[in-house]
Structures are given as structure tokens and as C-alpha cells.
Design an enzyme around this catalytic site. Structure first.
Site, PDB file in Angstrom:
ATOM      1  CG  ASP A 245      -2.135   0.948   0.973  1.00 33.96           C
ATOM      2  OD1 ASP A 245      -2.091   1.742   0.004  1.00 33.96           O
ATOM      3  OD2 ASP A 245      -3.106   0.899   1.750  1.00 33.96           O
TER       4      ASP A 245
HETATM    5  C1  BGC Z   1      -4.935   3.403  -0.040  1.00 31.31           C
HETATM    6  C2  BGC Z   1      -5.056   2.373  -1.142  1.00 31.31           C
HETATM    7  C3  BGC Z   1      -4.996   3.060  -2.478  1.00 31.31           C
HETATM    8  C4  BGC Z   1      -3.689   3.840  -2.561  1.00 31.31           C
HETATM    9  C5  BGC Z   1      -3.490   4.560  -3.883  1.00 31.31           C
HETATM   10  C6  BGC Z   1      -3.737   4.306  -0.223  1.00 31.31           C
HETATM   11  O1  BGC Z   1      -3.795   5.373   0.668  1.00 31.31           O
HETATM   12  O2  BGC Z   1      -4.881   2.749   1.209  1.00 31.31           O
HETATM   13  O3  BGC Z   1      -6.262   1.667  -1.000  1.00 31.31           O
HETATM   14  O4  BGC Z   1      -5.106   2.125  -3.514  1.00 31.31           O
HETATM   15  O5  BGC Z   1      -3.691   4.825  -1.527  1.00 31.31           O
HETATM   16  O6  BGC Z   1      -4.341   5.629  -4.025  1.00 31.31           O
END
Ligand code: BGC
Length: 837
Positions: A245
Site C-alpha cells: 500500500d
Molecule cells: C490506499 C489504497 C490506495 C492507494 C493509492 C492508499 O492510501 O490505502 O487503498 O489504492 O492509496 O491511491
């Protein structure tokens, strides 16, 4: 005690044991050739060289640059897109065929925007209503979540776009999501928190997995070898790639070793500086790095991405049919929870005036906040949709009833006088200077005029700036027309600080989820007031908003106007709930409704006896103070851009509601399984999932606690009866499948769809087991008076539990009950089956 039958081999044998096709062997050898031509530097750049939402390409090797985007409710690449209902609504529809179409439609839109990897679906299990991202997930039941995730993934991947199962694993709260470890026993992990991921891999053949922010049992998900390698890759046979993530890595070597394949959104840790020394001293081997490249290239091959022209050719994204799918999801997901004396559907002929009241009534609230939020091409509010469908004979009026959160009221800006001077020229707005670092250092990356500061989407900031490790300064002047005390409110994630007339009045200069801060400042009429606002964003969600207004304006007027409108109307549609600012990624929300909504509901209920409540949120809210006085309650989840139309159709009876709850709704927060285990009360950065496998309806069943609305519950404008339950066998061995048939009849005068649910109950077991568990479901449309036979097939998985001693799913011989229900608490038919050795 029963003798165990071990489900030997599991899928690993199936995958490892099935001989690869010629095409697969050819692909693997092509990939090996490319790997053979790559330098070690190039390999490391590929796994840690991601540039925000792009995996870098390499012309020499013929590798494409691959673009990713969020995700499950539509394409979020900074441009408008179709905004589908929230992911939780997919689960509330229980309609796998429809959600398969959503996956296809989002994939087509992604391809039309040159995107190949979508960062969803999310499938973390709902433990408590407060989790800020429940609306992005698929409810409390691992089986339902697995089926809905799989339907979405298959649709998306059938159209050639890679889906990403996230957040692996146990990211079940959003408070302190980077810090707090989700601690649980092995059986709980495997029975509740992993099955949706396992189904995504083994049934959905998902191409990518995203690790979670949180540690699991004390080890960060991004470097959790047990989760990434032992379980995901070895036990389940996952052959795609795992990405982290965003900004959730801490130790490049640890991640690389544990099985992380790509670090997002850049190689902050998995880079040459950290990996080369480890490769030299043997902590890592080049084969480990090659395996990561192989996994990425395998996905490129499988989805045909090497030839980008062919890959993107022939995509036929069609906005009209995508809008129809978004509408159909809302039609099928909106859940009727209460309908006193069949108050709904409304009869237009008998109504002269409708009051639509409440903050969620207008403008439209399409989704929750954070990285899933999609700016819709166009959207319709409940007020607009009800007004349109009510027709000319019915007067529909709107009052918000609560005052707008100060920082988002655009009118405040329009009527205000932010300005600055460039030479002698007076420019309306604030001067915004943007920096590509967190500390406002050096020359600005770019400078522009911002009429208002109200940013939370990548498209809001200047192109090329990015949304992480950035900072900004806004400067200018403002005048007010009235001398008095003004409330300045800022909402921001991460740090922000404000000076008014050279005096610092707000200082929140640290990492934080979106927080708001209000400060009172005295201002003189006609005077130039100097404003300086500074902001920085580290990682995760990004947002900054600034507003001001005369203290104590509007407040009571708004409620009074709403009450007056309610009092003179035939009926009220009261639209309450959360929105993208109050329920969002990055923080948790309260169990109670936000702002002054409870007060509003109570006053409206006193003013009018005919109140239907529309609730928009990711799950349950406290409703004991008002529920029984309402005529009807419709849970709309977050309905997306078309959802208000669906809800209006349901209110007027053009559509019969058919959604059912993918989550148990507790009467009181105290009744929830995680009441004493959800928060990190002792602040040791660990949450112990002490309720074990007894989460959601498993908890309510075990403790015989009456939920407000049970899992699987939802009303219709018709009624259904169940009959003729038949099992293919009364006795099976663990390897046999069981076919279950029964009939469902629509007893009413309206057409409608029924979701029938099959639960298995283990009568006797060597370990504590839930009273019952969902193992199959079916959504069927029945014309008024029509009867249909429903067939459900279950296999040994439906009887098994995770045995900690053998680390396998096992079935114990003995008697099991097959329960067929209209909800988890409305079991209509029962039969017994004996599992023998
Ligand atoms: C989130 C993810 C997301 C990523 C990209 C993160 O803050 O937890 O779910 O895909 O950002 O935007």
C-alpha cells in the site's frame, strides 16, 4: 470427539500439479529471456522504481510503462468518471452477475484512459461500524465478501484489466492504520480475515494483491513473510505480484525477503542503496529479485500488455451502458429496513407536498472519502431525483436542516473577497505557491491563483505536482462587510497552519488524518486582512480546505426552516448520513450521526408524522433515539452518481427494493462483538481480536443478542414463501458435493427479487463453531405469483474449519444442519445431512 478428515493437498497440489499448457511454458521461457537480459540495476528499478501510479517501462527490453488507478467505484485518475455505488453496496446487492458487469464496465473505462491495473477491490472484513473504510469493503461475512470480490475481479480481468485484492490483511480499522497491529489467533485469521483473499486468488485468479498498512501479529503486512510467501504464494498458489500500500514500507530488505514484489508509490526502501549490499552479503539472492520480475512480467504476458497497441485497441467503453449499470447496482443494493404499515411505496395521487430535508438530500453525496473517491461525470441528488419523479402535480421542496460545514461552502468564497496584487493588478483569489517537498523549501514548483482552498483529489492540485511529499503556501488579503468575530476553519491531512494579520492562529504542523480546527478571529469592516495558509502532505490521503464565516451564523435558522417546511408538508423524506468528508479513508467515524443530525431528526419527527429516512453511510449508525417513530428507513449506502434516481424509483414503487444487509446492525455499540476489542485503549499499538471468529452475526448468534437488523435482512414490497427443501443425499462423505433445492414463491402482487441464503450449522464439533455460517446464496427475480426452484451446490468447504494443529481445513464427520433463510434470523427451511468418513 469426532475423527478428523483432512482435506489434503489443497490447491497447491492442483496448481503445482497441473501441467502447464504449451502457451504457459512458452510465456515463462519468453519471460526468462527478458530477465536474462536485464541488469541487476534495471531489475531493482522495476520493483522499486514505480513512479506514483506508473510501473516504469524499458524501451531496450520492450517493456511497456504500465499505469494504475484506484479503483472499485470507478476510475480515479484525476478526471471525471462514472461513479458507481460504494463497494459495500455491491455486497448489499448480493448479485454476482451484476457486480461482474460492474467489473467489466470499470475495466472498459480504465482501458479507454490507458490504465491497465486497477487498485481494487477492497475486501477487509467489517468488525465495527466506525471503520472509516467500511464503505470500500464487502461486509462482515468472509464467504459473501469472497463471492462478491471474485465476481468483480472476473469481470474486470475478462476485459483485460488487472484487479488488485486489497488490503492484505486485516486492515479492519482506519484509526492509526499505520501503527496498530491487528493481533489474532491463527484460526481467526484463516476463517474470517483471509478467505475473501483466498477466493480472489483461487476462484478469481486475481493478478495483483496489495499488502495492508497495518502490522498483523506484530509484523508489518508489507514484510510479513507468513502472509506474503507462506500463505499467499505457497499455500494458495498465487502467481501474480504483491505491491505495498502507499507508503507502508519500512525495511527494503525485509520487504524483498518476505515476498513483496513492488514498492508503492516509489522505491523509498526497495532501492539499490538498500538491496545491493544485501545481495552482496547473501541476505538476498538475485533469484529472489528475479522471482519478483517474473511475477510482474507474467501478468504483462497474461493480459497481453507487451503489445500496447493491440492491448488498448478495440476498447468500446460506452458511457450510457455504464451509467445504466451504476443505476442497476443502486436499484439492487438499496436496502429497505423499515416500512411501517406499508407506508412505502408512496402514492403520488394522494400527495400534494413533499419536503426533502437533510444534508445528504442535496447536493448529491455519491461516495465516501479518500483514495476511492471518484469525481462523477454528472450526478443527481435525492432532492432532484424525487422532484423529477414526483411530477408536476406534487410540490417538492428542499431544506438542508443543518448548516454546511464551514470549510466546504463555496458561497462563502464566492461572496468573500480574497485577493492579492500582482504589480498594480488586483487578482481575485489567493496566490498559491506549490513545492515538491514537505518543507516549502526552495523555489516553488509552480505558482497559480486559487479562488478557494478546497482540495482533496489529485486533480485539484497543479499537474505534475503529485499528492505526496508536497507543500503549499497561500497568501492574500480579504475584507469583510461587517465588523465581528469570524470563525476560520481549516481541515487538512497532513499539517497546516494559518496566520491572520501576521498572527499565527492555527498550528497543526504534523502528520495526521484529516482533522479540522476552528479558531475565532475579530475582524473590522472594510479593513485589508492579511491571510497566510501553509500546508504539507507527507503520505496517504491528501486534503486541505479553508473557510470562514461570521460566528454563529445560520445555525438555528437552518433547523427552523427545515422544521417549518416539514410541518406544512404531507410527508418528509429525511436524508441523513455521512459524506466524503466525514466518512473516509484515514480516520474512523463515530457511531452516532455527524453534525446536528440527531437533533434535526428528532425535531422533524415532532413536526411531521410521515417521515421516511434515507440513510447514506458505509454501515450502521446509532438510531435508538428515532427509529421507531419513522415510517420507513431505506439504507442507500453511498449510491454513486445514479443512485438517487434508483432511490426515488423505490420510494414511488417503480422499483421494488431487493438489497439485503451484508453487515449485522447492532442496536447499541455495546452489542457489537468488538465493543471491548476494537480500540487500542491501552495505547500499546496493538489490537487484540479477542472475539476470535465470533464477529458479526456469528457473535449475535452465539450470545443470543437481538440485533436491530440482522445480517442478510432487507424488506421488499412483496413477500416470499419457501417450500420443498430437498437434499441430493442424506448422507455424504467429505469428498462428495451436496445439491440443495427448494422453491421460492412470490406471494404478493408486485414483482420482486429475493435473496435466499444457505447456512450450515455444525451440530457437534471438537472446537467451538459458529451457530451457523453462510455457505451459498442466490438472488432471483420472481414475477407476482411466480414460483421458482432454486438449486444450490455446496462442497466439503461448507462443512470445514481451520485446524490449527494440522494447519489445514478439515471436516469432522457427523450431523450438520442445512438452513435456508430469507435472512440470518429468518430461517424458513431446515434439513439434516450426515457427513461420514
Ligand atoms: C490506499 C489504497 C490506495 C492507494 C493509492 C492508499 O492510501 O490505502 O487503498 O489504492 O492509496 O491511491
Amino acid at each position: 470427539m469426532r475423527k478428523n478428515i483432512i482435506l489434503s493437498g489443497l490447491i497447491l497440489v492442483v496448481i503445482a500439479g497441473c501441467s502447464p499448457t504449451n502457451k504457459q511454458s512458452q510465456d515463462e521461457s519468453d519471460i526468462q529471456k527478458i530477465i536474462g537480459q536485464m541488469t541487476l540495476d534495471e531489475k531493482i528499478e522495476m520493483i522499486g522504481g514505480v513512479n506514483d501510479f506508473f510501473i516504469k517501462g524499458n524501451k531496450r527490453l520492450g517493456l511497456p510503462e504500465v499505469k494504475m488507478s484506484d479503483a472499485t467505484v470507478g476510475v480515479r485518475d484525476g478526471n471525471p468518471a462514472i461513479a458507481y455505488p460504494a463497494t459495500i453496496a455491491y455486497a448489499a446487492s448480493w448479485d454476482t452477475a451484476l457486480i461482474n458487469k460492474v467489473g467489466e464496465a470499470i475495466a472498459s473505462e480504465a482501458k479507454s484512459k490507458k490504465i491497465s491495473i486497477m487498485l481494487g477491490p477492497g475486501m477487509n472484513i467489517h468488525r465495527a461500524p466506525m471503520c472509516g473504510r467500511n464503505f470500500e469493503y464487502l461486509g462482515e461475512d468472509p464467504f459473501l465478501a469472497g463471492k462478491m470480490a471474485t465476481a468483480f475481479i472476473k469481470g474486470m480481468q475478462n476485459k483485460g484489466v488487472v484487479a488488485t485484492a486489497k488490503h492484505y490483511a486485516a486492515n479492519n480499522q482506519d484509526f492509526s492504520r499505520h501503527l496498530v497491529s491487528s493481533d489474532m489467533d491463527e484460526r481467526t485469521l484463516h476463517e474470517i480475515y483471509l478467505p475473501a483473499f483466498k477466493a480472489s486468488v483461487q476462484e478469481g485468479n486475481v493478478g495483483a494483491v496489495m499488502s495492508a498498512y497495518n502490522p498483523v501479529n506484530g509484523v508489518y503486512s508489507s514484510q510479513n513473510e507468513y502472509l506474503l510467501t507462506e500463505v499467499l504464494k505457497k499455500e494458495w498458489g498465487f502467481d501474480g505480484f504483491v505491491m505495498s500500500d502507499w507508503v507502508s514500507t519500512y525495511d527494503g530488505v525485509g520487504c524483498a525477503k518476505a515476498g513483496l514484489d513492488i514498492e508503492m508509490p516509489s522505491g523509498a526502501h526497495m532501492n539499490k542503496d538498500s538491496l545491493l549490499p544485501a545481495l552482496n552479503d547473501g541476505r538476498l539472492t538475485e533469484e529472489m529479485i528475479d522471482d519478483k520480475i517474473r511475477r510482474i512480467l507474467r501478468i504483462y504476458k497474461r493480459f497481453g500488455m507487451f503489445d500496447q497497441t493491440a492491448y488498448f485497441a478495440g476498447n468500446n467503453f460506452d458511457t450510457a451502458s455504464a451509467r445504466k449499470i451504476a443505476l442497476d447496482v443502486a436499484r439492487g443494493a438499496t436496502t429497505l429496513l423499515r416500512n411501517q404499515d406499508n407506508f412505502l411505496p408512496l402514492k403520488k395521487e394522494t400527495i400534494k407536498t413533499i419536503a426533502v430535508i437533510g444534508p445528504n438530500g442535496h447536493p448529491a453525496v455519491t461516495g465516501g472519502g479518500g483514495s476511492s473517491f471518484v469525481t462523477a461525470y454528472q450526478q443527481t441528488s435525492f432532492y432532484e431525483a424525487i422532484k423529477k419523479l414526483a411530477g408536476d402535480q406534487v410540490a417538492v421542496n428542499y431544506e438542508r436542516g443543518t448548516k454546511l460545514p464551514r470549510f466546504i461552502e463555496p458561497a462563502l468564497y464566492k461572496n468573500s473577497s480574497f485577493y492579492y496584487f500582482q504589480g498594480n493588478e488586483k487578482i481575485v483569489g489567493l496566490k498559491g505557491e506549490y513545492f515538491k517537498n514537505k518543507d516549502l523549501e526552495g523555489a516553488p514548483f509552480t505558482t497559480r491563483t486559487d479562488v478557494m482552498v478546497n482540495f482533496d483529489k489529485p486533480g485539484d492540485v497543479p499537474p505534475g505536482l503529485g499528492i505526496e511529499n508536497i507543500s503549499a503556501r497561500w497568501t492574500g488579503l480579504m475584507k469583510v462587510e461587517k465588523t465581528g468575530t469570524y470563525d476560520f476553519t481549516i481541515s487538512g491531512d497532513d499539517g497546516f497552519r494559518l496566520w491572520v494579520n501576521k498572527k499565527q492562529v492555527i498550528d497543526q504542523w504534523y502528520d495526521q488524518p484529516e482533522m479540522f480546527k476552528t479558531v475565532a478571529v475579530d475582524l473590522q469592516k472594510g479593513q485589508d486582512n492579511e491571510i497566510v495558509l501553509e500546508y504539507y502532505q507527507g503520505g496517504g490521503g491528501a486534503a486541505i480546505r479553508l473557510g470562514y464565516e461570521l460566528s454563529n451564523t445560520n445555525k438555528n435558522d437552518a433547523i427552523e426552516r427545515a422544521v417549518a417546511l416539514a410541518a406544512k408538508s404531507d410527508l418528509v423524506v429525511l436524508c441523513v448520513g455521512f459524506d466524503y468528508k466525514t466518512e473516509s479513508e484515514g480516520f474512523d467515524r463515530p457511531f452516532n450521526l455527524p453534525e446536528e443530525q440527531e437533533l434535526l431528526i428528532n425535531l422533524i419527527l415532532k413536526a411531521n408524522k410521515n417521515v421516511s429516512v434515507l440513510l447514506s453511510s458505509g454501515g450502521n449508525v446509532e438510531m435508538q433515539g428515532w427509529l421507531t417513530q419513522t415510517k420507513a428507513l431505506l439504507h442507500t449506502w453511498y449510491p454513486g452518481q445514479e443512485g438517487a434516481v434508483a432511490v426515488a424509483e423505490i420510494l414511488f414503487g417503480d422499483v421494488n427494493p431487493s438489497g439485503k444487509l451484508p453487515v449485522s446492525f447492532e442496536k447499541r455499540w455495546e452489542d457489537n462483538a468488538t465493543y471491548s476489542s476494537y480500540f487500542d485503549d491501552d495505547k500499546d499499538k496493538r489490537v487484540n481480536y479477542s472475539e476470535g471468529i465470533f464477529v458479526g452475526y456469528r457473535h449475535f448468534d452465539k450470545n443470543n443478542t437481538e440485533p436491530q437488523f440482522p445480517f442478510g435482512f432487507g424488506l421488499s414490497y412483496t413477500t416470499f414463501s419457501y417450500e420443498n427443501l430437498k437434499l441430493s443425499n442424506e448422507q455424504i462423505n467429505a469428498e462428495d458435493g451436496l445439491t440443495v433445492t427448494f422453491t421460492v414463491k412470490n406471494d404478493g402482487t408486485r414483482d420482486g427479487a429475493e435473496i435466499s441464503q444457505l447456512y450450515v450449522s455444525d451440530r457437534e464439533s471438537s472446537v467451538p463453531r459458529p451457530v451457523k455460517e453462510l455457505k451459498s446464496f442466490n438472488k432471483t427475480f420472481l414475477k407476482a405469483g411466480e414460483t421458482k426452484e432454486i438449486t444450490m451446490k455446496i462442497n466439503k468447504d461448507a462443512f470445514s474449519f481451520y485446524d490449527v494443529a494440522t494447519k489445514k481445513w478439515i471436516v469432522e464427520p457427523g450431523d450438520f444442519e442445512i438452513l435456508i433463510g430469507s435472512s440470518s434470523r429468518d430461517i424458513r427451511l431446515k434439513a439434516q445431512v450426515k457427513v461420514i468418513e
